[in-house]
Design a protein around this motif. Structure first.
Motif, PDB file in Angstrom:
ATOM      1  N   VAL A   1      -4.589 -18.542   1.585  1.00  0.00           N
ATOM      2  CA  VAL A   1      -3.267 -17.973   1.851  1.00  0.00           C
ATOM      3  C   VAL A   1      -2.302 -18.483   0.788  1.00  0.00           C
ATOM      4  O   VAL A   1      -2.259 -19.679   0.489  1.00  0.00           O
ATOM      5  N   SER A   2      -1.513 -17.578   0.220  1.00  0.00           N
ATOM      6  CA  SER A   2      -0.572 -17.913  -0.851  1.00  0.00           C
ATOM      7  C   SER A   2       0.436 -18.972  -0.415  1.00  0.00           C
ATOM      8  O   SER A   2       0.873 -19.000   0.741  1.00  0.00           O
ATOM      9  N   ILE A   3       0.842 -19.829  -1.360  1.00  0.00           N
ATOM     10  CA  ILE A   3       1.938 -20.769  -1.092  1.00  0.00           C
ATOM     11  C   ILE A   3       3.210 -20.347  -1.823  1.00  0.00           C
ATOM     12  O   ILE A   3       4.190 -21.080  -1.828  1.00  0.00           O
ATOM     13  N   THR A   4       3.172 -19.164  -2.456  1.00  0.00           N
ATOM     14  CA  THR A   4       4.378 -18.629  -3.091  1.00  0.00           C
ATOM     15  C   THR A   4       4.695 -17.288  -2.423  1.00  0.00           C
ATOM     16  O   THR A   4       4.903 -17.249  -1.224  1.00  0.00           O
ATOM     17  N   ASP A   5       4.735 -16.183  -3.146  1.00  0.00           N
ATOM     18  CA  ASP A   5       5.062 -14.905  -2.514  1.00  0.00           C
ATOM     19  C   ASP A   5       3.944 -14.456  -1.574  1.00  0.00           C
ATOM     20  O   ASP A   5       2.760 -14.728  -1.815  1.00  0.00           O
ATOM     21  N   GLY A   6       4.331 -13.728  -0.542  1.00  0.00           N
ATOM     22  CA  GLY A   6       3.352 -13.191   0.394  1.00  0.00           C
ATOM     23  C   GLY A   6       2.427 -12.191  -0.266  1.00  0.00           C
ATOM     24  O   GLY A   6       2.825 -11.443  -1.167  1.00  0.00           O
ATOM     25  N   CYS A   7       1.185 -12.165   0.187  1.00  0.00           N
ATOM     26  CA  CYS A   7       0.160 -11.315  -0.412  1.00  0.00           C
ATOM     27  C   CYS A   7      -0.476 -10.395   0.624  1.00  0.00           C
ATOM     28  O   CYS A   7      -0.462 -10.677   1.825  1.00  0.00           O
ATOM     29  N   LEU A   8      -1.057  -9.331   0.134  1.00  0.00           N
ATOM     30  CA  LEU A   8      -1.929  -8.472   0.930  1.00  0.00           C
ATOM     31  C   LEU A   8      -3.279  -9.170   1.054  1.00  0.00           C
ATOM     32  O   LEU A   8      -3.719  -9.836   0.116  1.00  0.00           O
ATOM     33  N   GLY A   9      -3.947  -9.068   2.218  1.00  0.00           N
ATOM     34  CA  GLY A   9      -5.273  -9.652   2.360  1.00  0.00           C
ATOM     35  C   GLY A   9      -6.319  -8.863   1.586  1.00  0.00           C
ATOM     36  O   GLY A   9      -6.118  -7.684   1.261  1.00  0.00           O
ATOM     37  N   PHE A  10      -7.459  -9.495   1.309  1.00  0.00           N
ATOM     38  CA  PHE A  10      -8.470  -8.823   0.486  1.00  0.00           C
ATOM     39  C   PHE A  10      -9.048  -7.595   1.187  1.00  0.00           C
ATOM     40  O   PHE A  10      -9.300  -6.569   0.533  1.00  0.00           O
ATOM     41  N   GLU A  11      -9.277  -7.660   2.488  1.00  0.00           N
ATOM     42  CA  GLU A  11      -9.849  -6.502   3.183  1.00  0.00           C
ATOM     43  C   GLU A  11      -8.942  -5.283   3.037  1.00  0.00           C
ATOM     44  O   GLU A  11      -9.424  -4.167   2.778  1.00  0.00           O
ATOM     45  N   ALA A  12      -7.645  -5.466   3.215  1.00  0.00           N
ATOM     46  CA  ALA A  12      -6.704  -4.357   3.064  1.00  0.00           C
ATOM     47  C   ALA A  12      -6.652  -3.887   1.609  1.00  0.00           C
ATOM     48  O   ALA A  12      -6.543  -2.682   1.337  1.00  0.00           O
ATOM     49  N   THR A  13      -6.738  -4.825   0.672  1.00  0.00           N
ATOM     50  CA  THR A  13      -6.756  -4.473  -0.752  1.00  0.00           C
ATOM     51  C   THR A  13      -7.979  -3.631  -1.079  1.00  0.00           C
ATOM     52  O   THR A  13      -7.895  -2.618  -1.781  1.00  0.00           O
ATOM     53  N   GLU A  14      -9.113  -4.039  -0.556  1.00  0.00           N
ATOM     54  CA  GLU A  14     -10.356  -3.312  -0.810  1.00  0.00           C
ATOM     55  C   GLU A  14     -10.283  -1.891  -0.252  1.00  0.00           C
ATOM     56  O   GLU A  14     -10.662  -0.926  -0.930  1.00  0.00           O
ATOM     57  N   ARG A  15      -9.783  -1.738   0.973  1.00  0.00           N
ATOM     58  CA  ARG A  15      -9.652  -0.404   1.561  1.00  0.00           C
ATOM     59  C   ARG A  15      -8.735   0.468   0.706  1.00  0.00           C
ATOM     60  O   ARG A  15      -9.025   1.641   0.457  1.00  0.00           O
ATOM     61  N   LEU A  16      -7.617  -0.107   0.273  1.00  0.00           N
ATOM     62  CA  LEU A  16      -6.647   0.634  -0.519  1.00  0.00           C
ATOM     63  C   LEU A  16      -7.265   1.127  -1.824  1.00  0.00           C
ATOM     64  O   LEU A  16      -7.113   2.311  -2.196  1.00  0.00           O
ATOM     65  N   LEU A  17      -7.970   0.256  -2.531  1.00  0.00           N
ATOM     66  CA  LEU A  17      -8.503   0.612  -3.842  1.00  0.00           C
ATOM     67  C   LEU A  17      -9.708   1.541  -3.739  1.00  0.00           C
ATOM     68  O   LEU A  17      -9.872   2.445  -4.569  1.00  0.00           O
ATOM     69  N   LEU A  18     -10.540   1.364  -2.726  1.00  0.00           N
ATOM     70  CA  LEU A  18     -11.667   2.283  -2.543  1.00  0.00           C
ATOM     71  C   LEU A  18     -11.167   3.687  -2.209  1.00  0.00           C
ATOM     72  O   LEU A  18     -11.687   4.688  -2.714  1.00  0.00           O
TER      73      LEU A  18
ATOM     74  N   PRO B   1       0.807  -1.224   0.000  1.00  0.00           N
ATOM     75  CA  PRO B   1       0.000   0.000   0.000  1.00  0.00           C
ATOM     76  C   PRO B   1       0.839   1.273   0.000  1.00  0.00           C
ATOM     77  O   PRO B   1       0.461   2.265  -0.648  1.00  0.00           O
ATOM     78  N   ALA B   2       1.971   1.273   0.708  1.00  0.00           N
ATOM     79  CA  ALA B   2       2.833   2.452   0.722  1.00  0.00           C
ATOM     80  C   ALA B   2       3.385   2.735  -0.673  1.00  0.00           C
ATOM     81  O   ALA B   2       3.443   3.896  -1.111  1.00  0.00           O
ATOM     82  N   VAL B   3       3.798   1.683  -1.378  1.00  0.00           N
ATOM     83  CA  VAL B   3       4.284   1.851  -2.747  1.00  0.00           C
ATOM     84  C   VAL B   3       3.152   2.358  -3.639  1.00  0.00           C
ATOM     85  O   VAL B   3       3.327   3.303  -4.420  1.00  0.00           O
ATOM     86  N   PHE B   4       2.005   1.731  -3.525  1.00  0.00           N
ATOM     87  CA  PHE B   4       0.839   2.111  -4.329  1.00  0.00           C
ATOM     88  C   PHE B   4       0.518   3.588  -4.134  1.00  0.00           C
ATOM     89  O   PHE B   4       0.317   4.335  -5.111  1.00  0.00           O
ATOM     90  N   ASN B   5       0.463   4.030  -2.884  1.00  0.00           N
ATOM     91  CA  ASN B   5       0.079   5.412  -2.602  1.00  0.00           C
ATOM     92  C   ASN B   5       1.131   6.404  -3.078  1.00  0.00           C
ATOM     93  O   ASN B   5       0.797   7.515  -3.513  1.00  0.00           O
TER      94      ASN B   5
END
Length: 356
Positions: free
Chosen positions: A329-346, A288-292
């Motif tokens: 939960v990802s079995i490869t690279d770590g991911c952002l959770g959907f709730e945090a993704t939704e907040r970021l994009l909204l 999110p910091a990179v995105f913003n």
């Protein structure tokens, strides 16, 4: 979901140093088994045109490629896709959301190579079942109304899915590959080339120039026969900044420098920032910091930044491949959770709307 197209064993060779050969269905056979309907084909065409319009500056929306690092569980992937489809509608005035449907995983050495290779997660490498399951899963995502994206790693696998995709990535390890540049030159959809693992953009710039030209190259036709492939060249490519060994490359100074190089070689200045990988220091919660930061650059007027990429799943983090996996939960690279993704994009959609 079923896996009705099966592999046909050709030969099991006795010599220990000889390869075992197993025949796979041709891409034509799989497409006939799991066809794209006329209505869905028109939807994919419309989504490709929407991505092109953003690349060409005709659509001022932000392009956001978002979803799991790689898909290992169809059920959780479809649950994620269903939630993302709702979010895509909510932000559609300001963003075009494209779901990551990554079914191949590049590896520096060894490891699980993705759903198309090992769908049972047990090292059996049932690729016939993997191809079938991957195509069926992509079709389900398209039926939800989503444009989908993937990274094309194995050129022979590309033909099994090329009619379903609205955007494609060529990864940092393969951007320099002549074979992948030739493949991209024949794709009738937008392609993002990632900068090299050293963080430099020169390799990706060369790839874009190569992919824009027509090529004749060795390949395989839809029936699985060796063929000479003639491609028309792809005008719809762009650069994906993912950082490198020396750190991020999404900052304003790096972006300005890369823009200058693109203009020097007369390539359209259009860049997507991958908010993961080296740009986030491989910490998914820093996305999110990179995105913003990138969003702020765009709001200040840098419209060469046409989009962002996020690695996101139902739940944050990652886990090792094991017999007991946590759902979503990802079995490869770590991911952002959907709730945090939704907040970021909204939040980003509100900020974009206020700057209209």
């Amino acid at each position: 979901m079923n896996s009705s197209v099966s592999a046909l064993p050709l030969s099991s060779l006795n010599c220990a140093n000889e390869a075992l050969t197993v025949r796979l269905p041709s891409s034509l056979q799989l497409k006939q088994q799991l066809p794209l309907s006329t209505a869905l084909s028109q939807q994919v065409t419309a989504h490709r045109q929407a991505v092109r319009a953003i690349l060409n500056g005709e659509d001022q929306r932000l392009l956001v490629v978002v979803g799991p690092c790689s898909i290992h569980d169809p059920q959780s992937a479809l649950e994620y896709a269903s939630q993302l489809a709702g979010l895509a509608n909510d932000v559609s005035s300001e963003m075009l959301l494209v779901m990551r449907a990554y079914i191949e995983k590049p590896r520096t050495t060894v490891g699980w190579k993705g759903l198309a290779y090992d769908p049972h997660l047990d090292g059996s490498d049932d690729m016939a079942a993997g191809l079938n399951l991957s195509r069926e899963l992509m079709l389900e995502m398209i039926r939800l109304g989503l444009p989908i994206a993937t990274e094309l790693l194995q050129p022979m696998a590309a033909h099994y899915f090329d009619d379903l995709l609205s955007w494609v990535a060529i990864g940092a390890r393969t951007t320099e590959s002549q074979i992948h540049r030739e493949m991209a030159s024949g794709l009738n959809l937008p392609v993002g080339f990632k900068n090299g693992t050293d963080g430099g953009a020169a390799v990706a710039v060369d790839a874009m120039r190569s992919a824009a030209h027509a090529h004749r190259h060795f390949g395989v036709d839809s029936q699985g026969h060796p063929a000479i492939i003639q491609t028309p060249g792809n005008p719809d490519t762009h650069l994906v900044l993912r950082g490198g060994h020396h750190g991020p490359n999404y900052d304003e100074t790096s972006v300005a420098s890369i823009n200058a190089e693109l203009k020097r070689v007369k390539i359209p200045s259009r860049m997507m920032v991958d908010c993961s990988h080296a740009n986030s220091g491989k910490d998914p919660l820093r996305q999110p910091a990179v995105f913003n930061d990138v969003l702020e650059q765009r709001l200040r007027g840098d419209h060469s930044l046409i989009g962002m990429m996020l690695e996101s799943h139902l739940f944050e983090g990652c886990q090792p491949l094991s017999a007991s996996l946590r759902y979503g939960v990802s079995i490869t690279d770590g991911c952002l959770g959907f709730e945090a993704t939704e907040r970021l994009l909204l939040d980003a959609a509100r900020r974009l709307a206020s700057h209209r």
